[in-house]
Design a protein around this motif. Sequence first.
Motif, PDB file in Angstrom:
ATOM      1  N   VAL A 218     -17.671  -3.254  21.737  1.00 48.69           N
ATOM      2  CA  VAL A 218     -16.733  -2.613  22.663  1.00 48.69           C
ATOM      3  C   VAL A 218     -17.294  -2.619  24.078  1.00 48.69           C
ATOM      4  O   VAL A 218     -16.568  -2.908  25.046  1.00 48.69           O
ATOM      5  N   PHE A 219     -18.578  -2.321  24.238  1.00 48.07           N
ATOM      6  CA  PHE A 219     -19.188  -2.367  25.571  1.00 48.07           C
ATOM      7  C   PHE A 219     -19.039  -3.758  26.180  1.00 48.07           C
ATOM      8  O   PHE A 219     -18.714  -3.903  27.367  1.00 48.07           O
ATOM      9  N   GLU A 220     -19.280  -4.781  25.378  1.00 53.04           N
ATOM     10  CA  GLU A 220     -19.179  -6.149  25.894  1.00 53.04           C
ATOM     11  C   GLU A 220     -17.736  -6.491  26.270  1.00 53.04           C
ATOM     12  O   GLU A 220     -17.494  -7.199  27.251  1.00 53.04           O
ATOM     13  N   ARG A 221     -16.791  -5.963  25.521  1.00 49.34           N
ATOM     14  CA  ARG A 221     -15.387  -6.193  25.867  1.00 49.34           C
ATOM     15  C   ARG A 221     -15.035  -5.473  27.169  1.00 49.34           C
ATOM     16  O   ARG A 221     -14.348  -6.021  28.030  1.00 49.34           O
ATOM     17  N   PHE A 222     -15.498  -4.249  27.318  1.00 46.52           N
ATOM     18  CA  PHE A 222     -15.255  -3.522  28.565  1.00 46.52           C
ATOM     19  C   PHE A 222     -15.815  -4.299  29.757  1.00 46.52           C
ATOM     20  O   PHE A 222     -15.208  -4.341  30.831  1.00 46.52           O
ATOM     21  N   VAL A 225     -13.584  -6.804  31.562  1.00 49.63           N
ATOM     22  CA  VAL A 225     -12.362  -6.407  32.276  1.00 49.63           C
ATOM     23  C   VAL A 225     -12.617  -5.346  33.352  1.00 49.63           C
ATOM     24  O   VAL A 225     -11.673  -4.826  33.931  1.00 49.63           O
ATOM     25  N   ILE A 226     -13.881  -5.028  33.623  1.00 52.55           N
ATOM     26  CA  ILE A 226     -14.167  -4.067  34.684  1.00 52.55           C
ATOM     27  C   ILE A 226     -14.558  -4.830  35.944  1.00 52.55           C
ATOM     28  O   ILE A 226     -15.266  -5.838  35.888  1.00 52.55           O
ATOM     29  N   ARG A 227     -14.057  -4.387  37.074  1.00 48.96           N
ATOM     30  CA  ARG A 227     -14.357  -5.053  38.334  1.00 48.96           C
ATOM     31  C   ARG A 227     -15.793  -4.762  38.788  1.00 48.96           C
ATOM     32  O   ARG A 227     -16.340  -3.703  38.474  1.00 48.96           O
ATOM     33  N   PRO A 228     -16.395  -5.672  39.547  1.00 49.74           N
ATOM     34  CA  PRO A 228     -17.679  -5.337  40.187  1.00 49.74           C
ATOM     35  C   PRO A 228     -17.505  -4.084  41.038  1.00 49.74           C
ATOM     36  O   PRO A 228     -16.531  -3.947  41.771  1.00 49.74           O
ATOM     37  N   GLY A 229     -18.428  -3.160  40.920  1.00 51.48           N
ATOM     38  CA  GLY A 229     -18.302  -1.900  41.640  1.00 51.48           C
ATOM     39  C   GLY A 229     -17.490  -0.856  40.906  1.00 51.48           C
ATOM     40  O   GLY A 229     -17.367   0.273  41.371  1.00 51.48           O
ATOM     41  N   GLY A 230     -16.930  -1.224  39.750  1.00 52.35           N
ATOM     42  CA  GLY A 230     -16.168  -0.269  38.954  1.00 52.35           C
ATOM     43  C   GLY A 230     -17.087   0.659  38.184  1.00 52.35           C
ATOM     44  O   GLY A 230     -18.314   0.489  38.167  1.00 52.35           O
ATOM     45  N   VAL A 231     -16.496   1.666  37.536  1.00 47.97           N
ATOM     46  CA  VAL A 231     -17.302   2.624  36.783  1.00 47.97           C
ATOM     47  C   VAL A 231     -16.747   2.813  35.373  1.00 47.97           C
ATOM     48  O   VAL A 231     -15.532   2.761  35.156  1.00 47.97           O
ATOM     49  N   LEU A 232     -17.662   3.022  34.445  1.00 48.48           N
ATOM     50  CA  LEU A 232     -17.344   3.338  33.057  1.00 48.48           C
ATOM     51  C   LEU A 232     -17.670   4.799  32.818  1.00 48.48           C
ATOM     52  O   LEU A 232     -18.756   5.271  33.183  1.00 48.48           O
ATOM     53  N   VAL A 233     -16.744   5.520  32.191  1.00 48.73           N
ATOM     54  CA  VAL A 233     -16.903   6.951  31.942  1.00 48.73           C
ATOM     55  C   VAL A 233     -16.964   7.176  30.434  1.00 48.73           C
ATOM     56  O   VAL A 233     -16.018   6.844  29.713  1.00 48.73           O
ATOM     57  N   ALA A 246     -24.937  -4.508  29.105  1.00 49.30           N
ATOM     58  CA  ALA A 246     -23.779  -4.841  29.939  1.00 49.30           C
ATOM     59  C   ALA A 246     -23.524  -3.797  31.027  1.00 49.30           C
ATOM     60  O   ALA A 246     -22.864  -4.088  32.024  1.00 49.30           O
ATOM     61  N   PHE A 247     -24.034  -2.571  30.823  1.00 44.55           N
ATOM     62  CA  PHE A 247     -23.828  -1.491  31.795  1.00 44.55           C
ATOM     63  C   PHE A 247     -25.156  -0.790  32.078  1.00 44.55           C
ATOM     64  O   PHE A 247     -26.087  -0.834  31.265  1.00 44.55           O
ATOM     65  N   ARG A 248     -25.205  -0.133  33.236  1.00 39.08           N
ATOM     66  CA  ARG A 248     -26.382   0.630  33.628  1.00 39.08           C
ATOM     67  C   ARG A 248     -25.914   1.925  34.284  1.00 39.08           C
ATOM     68  O   ARG A 248     -24.771   2.013  34.758  1.00 39.08           O
ATOM     69  N   PRO A 249     -26.775   2.945  34.340  1.00 38.62           N
ATOM     70  CA  PRO A 249     -26.386   4.179  35.033  1.00 38.62           C
ATOM     71  C   PRO A 249     -26.014   3.893  36.484  1.00 38.62           C
ATOM     72  O   PRO A 249     -26.676   3.117  37.168  1.00 38.62           O
ATOM     73  N   TYR A 253     -22.707   7.665  41.176  1.00 34.07           N
ATOM     74  CA  TYR A 253     -21.987   8.731  40.486  1.00 34.07           C
ATOM     75  C   TYR A 253     -22.777   9.138  39.242  1.00 34.07           C
ATOM     76  O   TYR A 253     -22.819   8.414  38.245  1.00 34.07           O
ATOM     77  N   ARG A 254     -23.392  10.297  39.333  1.00 33.90           N
ATOM     78  CA  ARG A 254     -24.278  10.760  38.267  1.00 33.90           C
ATOM     79  C   ARG A 254     -23.518  10.941  36.953  1.00 33.90           C
ATOM     80  O   ARG A 254     -22.481  11.595  36.914  1.00 33.90           O
ATOM     81  N   GLY A 255     -24.050  10.331  35.894  1.00 33.77           N
ATOM     82  CA  GLY A 255     -23.435  10.448  34.572  1.00 33.77           C
ATOM     83  C   GLY A 255     -22.429   9.360  34.283  1.00 33.77           C
ATOM     84  O   GLY A 255     -21.950   9.258  33.145  1.00 33.77           O
ATOM     85  N   LEU A 256     -22.092   8.543  35.286  1.00 26.68           N
ATOM     86  CA  LEU A 256     -21.185   7.420  35.067  1.00 26.68           C
ATOM     87  C   LEU A 256     -21.995   6.122  35.025  1.00 26.68           C
ATOM     88  O   LEU A 256     -23.185   6.108  35.337  1.00 26.68           O
ATOM     89  N   TYR A 257     -21.345   5.042  34.639  1.00 26.55           N
ATOM     90  CA  TYR A 257     -22.036   3.764  34.470  1.00 26.55           C
ATOM     91  C   TYR A 257     -21.277   2.665  35.190  1.00 26.55           C
ATOM     92  O   TYR A 257     -20.085   2.761  35.414  1.00 26.55           O
ATOM     93  N   GLU A 258     -22.007   1.618  35.552  1.00 27.92           N
ATOM     94  CA  GLU A 258     -21.378   0.496  36.232  1.00 27.92           C
ATOM     95  C   GLU A 258     -21.843  -0.802  35.569  1.00 27.92           C
ATOM     96  O   GLU A 258     -22.854  -0.822  34.861  1.00 27.92           O
ATOM     97  N   PRO A 259     -21.093  -1.891  35.773  1.00 27.52           N
ATOM     98  CA  PRO A 259     -21.494  -3.148  35.153  1.00 27.52           C
ATOM     99  C   PRO A 259     -22.870  -3.591  35.655  1.00 27.52           C
ATOM    100  O   PRO A 259     -23.161  -3.484  36.847  1.00 27.52           O
ATOM    101  N   ALA A 260     -23.680  -4.066  34.740  1.00 26.50           N
ATOM    102  CA  ALA A 260     -25.044  -4.455  35.106  1.00 26.50           C
ATOM    103  C   ALA A 260     -25.080  -5.735  35.922  1.00 26.50           C
ATOM    104  O   ALA A 260     -25.959  -5.933  36.741  1.00 26.50           O
ATOM    105  N   HIS A 261     -24.102  -6.588  35.694  1.00 31.87           N
ATOM    106  CA  HIS A 261     -24.053  -7.859  36.411  1.00 31.87           C
ATOM    107  C   HIS A 261     -22.661  -8.034  36.943  1.00 31.87           C
ATOM    108  O   HIS A 261     -21.697  -8.248  36.173  1.00 31.87           O
TER     109      HIS A 261
END
Length: 264
Positions: A218-222, A225-233, A246-249, A253-261
């Motif tokens: 699921v993380f890899e699928r997310f 489809v997430i834009r560079p600079g987007g956030v995962l909650v 695929a994601f890093r802190p 935004y503390r507690g949220l994640y963004e695409p690693a690449h």
Amino acid sequence: MGILTAILESRTGQQLAANREWRLETALKPLLRDLKFDTIEALASAALRSPDIGDQVADALLNQESSFFRDAAVLDMVADAVEAMRTDHPHRRPRIWSAGCSFGQEPLSLAMLFGEREIGRDTQPPEIVATDVSEIALTRARSGRYSQFEIQRGLPVRRMVRWFETEGNEWVANPELVRRIAFRRMNLISDPLPIGRFDVILCRNVLLYLNAELRLKVFERFATVIRPGGVLVLGAGETVIGQTDAFRPSPRYRGLYEPAHGVP
């Protein structure tokens, strides 16, 4: 019991831990009554023979716990991020995906928050796509109807009055608010992903019920489809650390994640 938990996993990917099997009888009691089965064993046998009954079993076993403005500070942070994205890209409409939206409280909370902050007032409000594996939950969400108990969980009176009207014993969301959300049925593991890319993906307290292999999928699928600079909650008890590369802190935004690449 094993048959029923296997049905849940095969249809949704979610697992019911052994220490939570006590939920089976409680969750399935209404279905036993509606389908006129005397025992859970009889229901399990019927579910093996009938895909429709199997779907109803899986739906009944899903944990659809939700509330309005759950972890309100997190949603405020999401709104802050969306406002920043709007500033950085004034000609691009922000896109938000609420994955595992249950009865709709999360996407409706976001729609209310964006409306109160007047995000997109002069153009278009952010686009919100809300998905869930349960068609029953989505039917409730699309109706925008909630009980007195549900409406009081997270909503102060001022928001209740501004965004809802009463009909009998129910509170009904403003139709314009509901129209801001595109509700769609989707299995996060196997169904095609929503078209396009998103600035924010919310998937809170869903991955808890998946095994490590499916969480990684699921993380890899997310990430696709997430834009560079987007956030995962994610939910308060969830993290990407040790789960995926695929994601890093997020440093912003503390507690949220963004695409690693970032992908152009």
